[in-house]
Scaffold this motif. Structure first.
Motif, PDB file in Angstrom:
ATOM      1  N   ALA A 224       0.759  -1.141   0.084  1.00 52.86           N
ATOM      2  CA  ALA A 224       0.040   0.060  -0.046  1.00 52.86           C
ATOM      3  C   ALA A 224       0.947   1.094   0.015  1.00 52.86           C
ATOM      4  O   ALA A 224       1.871   1.207   0.406  1.00 52.86           O
ATOM      5  N   SER A 225       0.433   2.253  -0.296  1.00 46.57           N
ATOM      6  CA  SER A 225       1.022   3.599  -0.562  1.00 46.57           C
ATOM      7  C   SER A 225       0.544   4.354   0.770  1.00 46.57           C
ATOM      8  O   SER A 225      -0.293   4.001   1.111  1.00 46.57           O
ATOM      9  N   GLU A 226       1.372   5.416   0.910  1.00 47.02           N
ATOM     10  CA  GLU A 226       1.056   6.026   2.204  1.00 47.02           C
ATOM     11  C   GLU A 226      -0.423   6.611   2.256  1.00 47.02           C
ATOM     12  O   GLU A 226      -1.055   6.752   3.299  1.00 47.02           O
ATOM     13  N   ALA A 243       5.008   9.768   8.677  1.00 48.98           N
ATOM     14  CA  ALA A 243       5.926  10.209   9.967  1.00 48.98           C
ATOM     15  C   ALA A 243       6.036   8.651  10.600  1.00 48.98           C
ATOM     16  O   ALA A 243       6.983   8.156  10.745  1.00 48.98           O
ATOM     17  N   VAL A 244       4.765   8.107  10.457  1.00 53.36           N
ATOM     18  CA  VAL A 244       4.708   6.754  11.189  1.00 53.36           C
ATOM     19  C   VAL A 244       5.573   5.780  10.385  1.00 53.36           C
ATOM     20  O   VAL A 244       6.295   4.797  10.807  1.00 53.36           O
ATOM     21  N   SER A 245       5.256   5.567   8.885  1.00 49.00           N
ATOM     22  CA  SER A 245       6.069   4.803   8.156  1.00 49.00           C
ATOM     23  C   SER A 245       7.670   5.089   8.310  1.00 49.00           C
ATOM     24  O   SER A 245       8.324   4.083   8.020  1.00 49.00           O
ATOM     25  N   ALA A 246       7.913   6.199   8.509  1.00 46.59           N
ATOM     26  CA  ALA A 246       9.340   6.557   8.492  1.00 46.59           C
ATOM     27  C   ALA A 246       9.998   5.985   9.659  1.00 46.59           C
ATOM     28  O   ALA A 246      11.092   5.330   9.791  1.00 46.59           O
ATOM     29  N   SER A 247       9.320   5.974  10.898  1.00 48.23           N
ATOM     30  CA  SER A 247       9.763   5.514  12.000  1.00 48.23           C
ATOM     31  C   SER A 247       9.617   3.873  11.985  1.00 48.23           C
ATOM     32  O   SER A 247      10.689   3.439  12.382  1.00 48.23           O
ATOM     33  N   ILE A 254       9.251  -1.834   8.353  1.00 55.25           N
ATOM     34  CA  ILE A 254       8.665  -2.065   6.885  1.00 55.25           C
ATOM     35  C   ILE A 254       9.797  -1.442   6.229  1.00 55.25           C
ATOM     36  O   ILE A 254      10.852  -1.099   6.313  1.00 55.25           O
ATOM     37  N   GLN A 255       9.535  -1.797   4.852  1.00 57.30           N
ATOM     38  CA  GLN A 255      10.434  -1.356   3.536  1.00 57.30           C
ATOM     39  C   GLN A 255       9.581  -0.937   2.514  1.00 57.30           C
ATOM     40  O   GLN A 255       8.478  -1.518   2.302  1.00 57.30           O
ATOM     41  N   ALA A 256      10.319  -0.168   1.494  1.00 55.90           N
ATOM     42  CA  ALA A 256       9.695   0.164   0.320  1.00 55.90           C
ATOM     43  C   ALA A 256       9.587  -1.166  -0.437  1.00 55.90           C
ATOM     44  O   ALA A 256      10.410  -2.122  -0.495  1.00 55.90           O
ATOM     45  N   THR A 257       8.666  -1.523  -1.468  1.00 60.90           N
ATOM     46  CA  THR A 257       8.577  -2.674  -2.355  1.00 60.90           C
ATOM     47  C   THR A 257       9.726  -2.425  -3.124  1.00 60.90           C
ATOM     48  O   THR A 257      10.165  -1.331  -3.660  1.00 60.90           O
ATOM     49  N   SER A 258      10.201  -3.523  -3.982  1.00 61.39           N
ATOM     50  CA  SER A 258      11.243  -3.757  -4.814  1.00 61.39           C
ATOM     51  C   SER A 258      10.932  -2.673  -5.957  1.00 61.39           C
ATOM     52  O   SER A 258      11.478  -2.192  -7.110  1.00 61.39           O
ATOM     53  N   ASN A 262       7.435   3.966  -3.572  1.00 60.87           N
ATOM     54  CA  ASN A 262       6.453   5.018  -2.755  1.00 60.87           C
ATOM     55  C   ASN A 262       5.431   3.650  -2.046  1.00 60.87           C
ATOM     56  O   ASN A 262       4.184   4.284  -1.790  1.00 60.87           O
ATOM     57  N   ARG A 263       5.726   2.650  -2.141  1.00 57.63           N
ATOM     58  CA  ARG A 263       4.666   1.600  -1.626  1.00 57.63           C
ATOM     59  C   ARG A 263       5.360   0.706  -0.533  1.00 57.63           C
ATOM     60  O   ARG A 263       6.851   0.763  -0.549  1.00 57.63           O
ATOM     61  N   TYR A 264       4.717   0.345   0.341  1.00 55.01           N
ATOM     62  CA  TYR A 264       5.371  -0.355   1.540  1.00 55.01           C
ATOM     63  C   TYR A 264       4.966  -1.928   1.589  1.00 55.01           C
ATOM     64  O   TYR A 264       3.847  -2.201   1.461  1.00 55.01           O
TER      65      TYR A 264
END
Ligand SMILES: Cc1cc2nc3c(=O)[nH]c(=O)nc-3n(C[C@H](O)[C@H](O)[C@H](O)COP(=O)(O)O)c2cc1C
Length: 334
Positions: A224-226, A243-247, A254-258, A262-264
């Motif tokens: 999903a994206s932010e 902010a929460v995804s950065a933390s 969590i990580q960005a998809t390959s 912009n998706r996690y």
């Protein structure tokens, strides 16, 4: 409304105002074939001798079986047995296909998981208009404590025990808005206490409520994206998804998809943490719900869902769309 001007549907509706339980009555015909149907006309008649009654439509395909059978059994259904009620109210199918049964008195099939079962001998049969009234002498019975399936106004319903404080609370309701009869106060108090407990448990894992919801949302919607995360949590928790995804990313959960930065998605550690907090939240829920009477938990959730339907119909419609799509998905895959 007088008898001459009876509208059949109106009469049915008026009768439906009498809330009943739901039973399945089974028997075995003279050829040994099992028969049965869903019945809510069941009632007690006499304690000594122990007699019960119910009425069977003269249009029922089960009529010959019951008219000739010396024995039948009444199964009072529990709240979680509405599927069984539907099955035995549908004619033309083998209602017993795939069902596990025991042989009762007179080899009558006995169903499992019911709230109560009464094994009876046919004592009397009476004509009753377009129904035949059966009166049975109860030869044996068993029961358990569970929530009953209720039928009211042509629909299944929940039965809950009235809180003895209901009347007192209503009587003490004033004009203020922080008294306990105000819906807002009730919802806030419960929300505050529930999440107070959850927050404490999360804090031990160094997680905030926002972290919890974001992890849970990503477990449900990998990739999903932010914006999508923010959208699915709107109205549940006020979360700054960026902010929460950065933390969460800093902590390696969590990580960005390959394929799209912009998706996690959850990392293995993040997945393990999501499972851990999901178990924790469910355990807390269980702990609370176990202190309610049987059926109250189901009734509570059903009423809250109805409330959401009224307060936030758009969110409900979205959710219904999603679950309908999920229901279709497995068949589409075949
Ligand atoms: C909640 C509920 C209660 C019912 N109560 C009765 C009843 O008391 N008597 C009756 O004859 N049919 C009753 N029915 C309808 C029968 O279950 C239904 O007509 C069934 O298909 C009859 O099956 P049969 O024709 O195979 O005998 C009820 C149905 C439901 C859903």
């Amino acid at each position: 409304m007088s008898a001459e001007s009876f509208d059949a549907n109106e009469f049915r509706r008026a009768l439906g105002s009498f809330a009943t339980g739901v039973t399945i009555i089974t028997t075995r015909d003279t050829d040994g074939v099992a028969a049965g149907l869903t019945v809510n006309s069941f009632n007690s008649v006499s304690l000594n001798p122990p007699l019960v009654l119910w009425s069977l439509s003269t249009g029922s395909q089960s009529l010959p079986a019951f008219q000739s059978a010396p024995h039948w059994a009444v199964h009072v259904l529990a709240a979680d047995q509405h599927h069984l009620s539907g099955r035995f109210a549908t004619r033309g199918k083998d209602k017993f296909a795939g069902l596990e049964t025991d042989a009762g008195i007179g080899a009558v099939p006995l169903l499992h998981g019911c709230m109560a079962r009464f094994q009876c001998r046919t004592a009397f049969q009476y004509e009753g208009g377009d129904h035949v009234i059966f009166i049975g002498e109860v030869l044996s019975f068993d029961y358990k404590n569970a929530a009953p399936l209720v039928f009211h106004g042509g629909r299944y319903a929940h039965a809950t025990v009235r809180d003895p404080l209901d009347l007192q609370r209503a009587a003490s309701a004033g004009t203020g808005i922080i008294d306990d009869d105000f819906l807002g106060t009730q919802l806030s108090r419960n929300h505050f206490r529930f999440f107070g407990q959850l927050r404490r448990a999360l804090a031990e894992l160094q997680l905030s409520e926002e972290d919890f919801y974001l992890l849970a949302a990503l477990a449900d919607q990998p990739g999903a994206s932010e914006a999508e995360l923010g959208e699915s949590l709107a109205g549940i928790v006020d979360v700054d998804a960026r902010a929460v995804s950065a933390s969460l990313m800093r902590r390696g959960w969590i990580q960005a998809t390959s394929s799209d930065q912009n998706r996690y998605e959850l990392t293995a550690a993040g997945r393990a943490m999501a499972v851990r907090v999901a178990n924790l939240a469910r355990a807390l829920e269980q702990q609370i719900l176990l202190r309610l009477n049987p059926g109250e938990a189901a009734a509570l959730k059903s009423l809250l869902a109805r409330l959401q339907n009224v307060i936030d119909p758009a969110a409900r419609a979205l959710w219904q769309e999603k679950s309908a799509a999920e229901e279709i998905a497995p068949a589409a895959r075949q």
